[in-house]
Enzyme design. Structure first.
Site, PDB file in Angstrom:
ATOM      1  N   ARG A   1      13.982   1.132  10.846  1.00 55.13           N
ATOM      2  CA  ARG A   1      13.136  -0.463  10.610  1.00 55.13           C
ATOM      3  C   ARG A   1      12.068  -0.450  11.922  1.00 55.13           C
ATOM      4  O   ARG A   1      12.563   0.132  13.106  1.00 55.13           O
ATOM      5  CB  ARG A   1      14.192  -1.863  11.440  1.00 55.13           C
ATOM      6  CG  ARG A   1      13.694  -3.315  10.314  1.00 55.13           C
ATOM      7  CD  ARG A   1      15.058  -4.002  11.679  1.00 55.13           C
ATOM      8  NE  ARG A   1      15.834  -3.851  10.657  1.00 55.13           N
ATOM      9  CZ  ARG A   1      15.998  -4.828   9.635  1.00 55.13           C
ATOM     10  NH1 ARG A   1      14.931  -5.208   8.794  1.00 55.13           N
ATOM     11  NH2 ARG A   1      17.460  -5.267   8.803  1.00 55.13           N
TER      12      ARG A   1
ATOM     13  N   ARG B   1      11.322  -5.906   6.349  1.00 60.39           N
ATOM     14  CA  ARG B   1      12.483  -4.532   5.612  1.00 60.39           C
ATOM     15  C   ARG B   1      12.491  -3.606   6.337  1.00 60.39           C
ATOM     16  O   ARG B   1      12.876  -2.852   7.334  1.00 60.39           O
ATOM     17  CB  ARG B   1      10.240  -4.079   5.524  1.00 60.39           C
ATOM     18  CG  ARG B   1       9.259  -3.795   5.965  1.00 60.39           C
ATOM     19  CD  ARG B   1       8.154  -3.294   5.412  1.00 60.39           C
ATOM     20  NE  ARG B   1       7.210  -3.193   5.901  1.00 60.39           N
ATOM     21  CZ  ARG B   1       5.816  -2.639   5.985  1.00 60.39           C
ATOM     22  NH1 ARG B   1       5.313  -3.192   4.652  1.00 60.39           N
ATOM     23  NH2 ARG B   1       4.597  -2.149   7.114  1.00 60.39           N
TER      24      ARG B   1
ATOM     25  N   LYS C   1       0.694  -0.932   0.117  1.00 61.83           N
ATOM     26  CA  LYS C   1      -0.133   0.275   0.198  1.00 61.83           C
ATOM     27  C   LYS C   1       0.837   1.404  -0.304  1.00 61.83           C
ATOM     28  O   LYS C   1       0.828   2.533  -1.075  1.00 61.83           O
ATOM     29  CB  LYS C   1      -1.055  -0.070   1.411  1.00 61.83           C
ATOM     30  CG  LYS C   1      -1.670  -1.136   1.109  1.00 61.83           C
ATOM     31  CD  LYS C   1      -2.842  -0.972   2.121  1.00 61.83           C
ATOM     32  CE  LYS C   1      -3.041  -0.791   3.930  1.00 61.83           C
ATOM     33  NZ  LYS C   1      -2.145  -2.533   3.847  1.00 61.83           N
TER      34      LYS C   1
ATOM     35  N   ARG D   1      -1.336  -9.093  12.731  1.00 62.90           N
ATOM     36  CA  ARG D   1      -1.122  -7.789  12.304  1.00 62.90           C
ATOM     37  C   ARG D   1      -2.279  -8.155  11.387  1.00 62.90           C
ATOM     38  O   ARG D   1      -3.108  -7.728  11.028  1.00 62.90           O
ATOM     39  CB  ARG D   1      -0.388  -6.820  11.394  1.00 62.90           C
ATOM     40  CG  ARG D   1      -0.019  -5.332  12.268  1.00 62.90           C
ATOM     41  CD  ARG D   1       1.554  -5.022  12.201  1.00 62.90           C
ATOM     42  NE  ARG D   1       1.389  -4.409  11.292  1.00 62.90           N
ATOM     43  CZ  ARG D   1       2.551  -4.140  10.786  1.00 62.90           C
ATOM     44  NH1 ARG D   1       4.430  -5.042  11.152  1.00 62.90           N
ATOM     45  NH2 ARG D   1       2.863  -3.365   9.742  1.00 62.90           N
TER      46      ARG D   1
ATOM     47  N   ARG E   1     -10.276   0.783   8.573  1.00 63.95           N
ATOM     48  CA  ARG E   1      -9.553  -0.083   9.276  1.00 63.95           C
ATOM     49  C   ARG E   1     -10.293  -1.003   9.498  1.00 63.95           C
ATOM     50  O   ARG E   1     -10.602  -2.418  10.162  1.00 63.95           O
ATOM     51  CB  ARG E   1      -8.005  -0.225   9.698  1.00 63.95           C
ATOM     52  CG  ARG E   1      -7.053  -0.782   9.544  1.00 63.95           C
ATOM     53  CD  ARG E   1      -5.745  -0.673  10.185  1.00 63.95           C
ATOM     54  NE  ARG E   1      -5.034  -0.882   9.812  1.00 63.95           N
ATOM     55  CZ  ARG E   1      -3.807  -0.846   9.109  1.00 63.95           C
ATOM     56  NH1 ARG E   1      -3.792   0.620   8.573  1.00 63.95           N
ATOM     57  NH2 ARG E   1      -2.038  -1.249   9.379  1.00 63.95           N
TER      58      ARG E   1
END
Ligand code: ADP
Ligand code: ZN
Length: 226
Positions: free
Chosen positions: A168, A135, A21, A180, A96
């Site tokens: 991070r 990531r 996203k 999540r 959400r």
């Protein structure tokens, strides 16, 4: 190239953590002059600034849970009130929950607007934990990297800007990513039906290349705003 958008577009990006996203929102921002509104970024900003909202959000975010609708709506409304959003927005990570979606519909109706398009990024869940857990981003320019999928050409040096400091996220580890993903399926995935009912849902296969997905999203936004 900066494509001209005539009506202020309200674009929603739906998809689990790791779906891309943020990456796609930044590309659409450049291409269409839309403003990316990431509630995750807004909340991380509040945490860093130590505001009351940030203090309340911190523990929830670190556990991979969802921050209360009340707090999220407050930070979003504050951001939406800024004049740059009149150009149109890409909502990344919002709404959400059903409550947030309903509140957004009301908020937009007050401005004589409605959701232009809700893009659902369809991905394989099994790949998402690994994507999120590895990531990191350049602290200088924000370029995104991954421990295995997208390393820097030279260890410790950003390909894009030459920066040597990287960040991070505290919640980008396998355990929190799992929480999540669970929250996504319980609270957010049901919104796909909400936007389908409103006639604005656009499902997109998001397991391909970043550029290929960006092209597909670009076409959808062009169509939705012309
Ligand atoms: P991702 O989509 O990769 O999980 P985000 O940066 O969008 O990451 O969000 C990080 C965290 O911020 C979420 O796990 C959640 O705790 C909180 N958050 C962000 N947006 C919302 C929202 N709309 N409602 C509730 N919590 C949110
Ligand atoms: Zn950089």
């Amino acid at each position: 190239m900066n494509d001209v958008v005539t009506t202020p577009a309200i674009v929603i990006l739906l998809g689990p953590p790791g779906a891309g996203k943020g990456t796609q929102a930044r590309m659409l921002e450049d291409r269409f002059g839309l403003v990316q509104l990431s509630t995750g970024d807004l909340l991380r900003g509040a945490v860093a600034a130590g505001t009351p909202a940030g203090l309340a959000a911190k523990t929830v975010m670190e556990a991979g849970g969802l921050v209360s609708d009340e707090i999220v709506l407050a930070v979003l409304k504050e951001r939406l009130a800024q004049p740059d959003t009149a150009a149109g927005v890409i909502l990344d990570g919002f709404p959400r929950t059903a409550g947030q979606a309903a509140a957004l519909d009301v908020l937009l109706a007050e401005r004589g607007q409605s959701v232009t398009t809700a893009i659902s990024l369809e991905v394989d869940d099994a790949d998402m934990i690994g994507r999120v857990a590895g990531r990191f981003t350049c602290a200088e320019c924000g370029e995104g990297y991954h421990d295995t999928n997208k390393r820097t050409a030279t260890d410790g040096v950003c390909d894009n800007c030459g920066g040597t400091a990287f960040k991070r996220r505290a919640d980008d580890n396998a355990e929190t990513a799992r929480a999540r993903l669970t929250a996504y399926h319980a609270e957010t995935a049901p919104l796909i039906a909400h936007y389908r009912k409103l006639g604005v849902l656009e499902p997109v296969d998001a397991m391909g290349s970043i550029a290929g997905i960006a092209a597909a999203l670009g076409k959808i936004i062009e169509r939705a705003t012309s």
